[in-house]
Enzyme design. Structure first.
Site, PDB file in Angstrom:
ATOM      1  N   CYS A 129       0.812  -1.222   0.000  1.00 49.07           N
ATOM      2  CA  CYS A 129       0.000   0.000   0.000  1.00 49.07           C
ATOM      3  C   CYS A 129       0.845   1.271   0.000  1.00 49.07           C
ATOM      4  CB  CYS A 129      -0.946  -0.007   1.196  1.00 49.07           C
ATOM      5  SG  CYS A 129      -0.163  -0.361   2.776  1.00 49.07           S
ATOM      6  N   HIS A 242      -2.785   6.498   4.609  1.00 52.33           N
ATOM      7  CA  HIS A 242      -1.358   6.631   4.914  1.00 52.33           C
ATOM      8  C   HIS A 242      -0.853   7.964   4.367  1.00 52.33           C
ATOM      9  CE1 HIS A 242      -1.516   2.620   6.218  1.00 52.33           C
ATOM     10  NE2 HIS A 242      -0.814   2.003   5.290  1.00 52.33           N
TER      11      HIS A 242
END
Length: 336
Positions: A129, A242
């Protein structure tokens, strides 16, 4: 329009559920949908486009007749069923790290190296990711001049650790308010009111497995084997999205305004960079959507050809589930 038969392996997990949601949002042309999970999930149901679907136990024969299998399970599960999926004739688009570094398996971010999907031998890997989010942010720069090195710090949300990550954060927040003792279960330490510079397992070189993915996967995706990356991964008390700080060095000197313009035109990115008005990427503005926001773009004060930036993106969507669905769409020639 042709319709396709799709299975989701690990359908009841956080990424599997998001894959189902994105298939509906993108109105993917489905002839059949098969939701596969472990035996303990049999009897449960999930809703897709208003219709109730039963969860089926994943077995060696579960993949027969499917065109695609989206993998949202662990490395062990992916390895256990990969041969059966390939033998069935389906293409396995796997979100685990089991096959990412295999030479015969394309590792793909469709907006960057989408053509690699067509060299698959039955398996295509979804990158980590943080790797996806970081490379989406810098891909426009790499087109202007090859990136030689990057120093990266990731600030990773609790949901990156699975569905129980945000639950632990919430429970610890409540414990703080009640002045109760905190006993970490998901994370190595208390996560509320804290940051933890430890994601993955530590290696002999002092880096973690998670940190080395940024260099190893980045080299493969960019077709750039000499790329150097030094990465520190940090867990932060955020539920979703994130954020990543990147200091990079390009082969040639690039004008900052040229860099900003290139990023603003890049598919899958949003230039979000008016710091004097307090406009810059943050998890609170990037969650539950698929664009990677890029901002705080400025000249690095250490390297002549250096550029510093900050980016944020939803790691459950573009960092996992959406990227997998987009790989499938690339294979069949659908725009996204």
């Amino acid at each position: 329009m042709k319709k396709y038969r799709v299975g989701i392996l690990g359908a009841t997990g956080a990424v599997g559920r998001e894959m189902l949601k994105i298939l509906e949002e993108y109105d993917f042309p489905l002839e059949e949908l098969r939701l596969l999970a472990s035996k303990r999930s049999v009897g449960k149901t999930m809703i897709f486009k208003g219709k109730e679907y039963n969860i089926e136990e994943a077995t060696k024969t579960s993949f027969e007749g499917l065109d695609f299998v989206l993998g949202a399970a662990s490395n062990e599960i992916a390895k256990a069923f990969s041969e059966d999926i390939v033998k069935s004739g389906a293409v396995f688009i796997d979100n685990s790290s089991a096959f990412r570094m295999k030479d015969s398996v394309p590792l793909v971010v469709p907006e960057i190296n989408g053509e690699d999907v067509f060299s698959n031998q039955g398996i295509i890997a979804n990158p980590n990711c943080s790797t996806i989010i970081a490379l989406m942010a810098v891909k426009a720069i790499h087109k202007l001049s090859p990136i030689e090195s990057m120093v990266v710090s990731t600030y990773q949300a609790t949901s990156g650790a699975g569905a129980q990550g945000p639950v632990e954060l919430k429970n610890q927040m409540e414990s703080i308010l009640k002045n109760e003792a905190i006993v970490p279960k998901v994370f190595q330490h208390q996560i509320v009111e804290n940051v933890i510079p430890h994601i993955g397992s530590f290696l002999d070189n002092g880096y973690t497995t998670e940190e080395m993915k940024m260099q190893n996967e980045g080299r493969k995706i960019l077709h750039h084997p000499s790329l150097k990356v030094s990465c520190t991964c940090v867990r932060v008390p955020v539920v979703r999205s994130h954020s990543i700080s990147i200091d990079l060095v390009t082969k040639d000197y690039l004008d900052i305004n040229m860099v900003k313009e290139a990023i603003s035109k890049e598919k899958g990115c949003r230039l979000y960079d008016t710091p004097q008005d307090n406009i810059y990427p943050m998890p609170i503005v990037t969650s539950n959507q698929d664009l990677v926001y890029v901002g705080r773009i400025r000249r690095c004060l250490i390297q002549d050809n250096g550029i510093s930036l900050w980016c944020s993106g939803d790691q459950v969507r573009k960092g996992a589930a959406t990227n997998a669905v987009q790989i499938m769409m690339k294979l069949i020639g659908l725009e996204f």
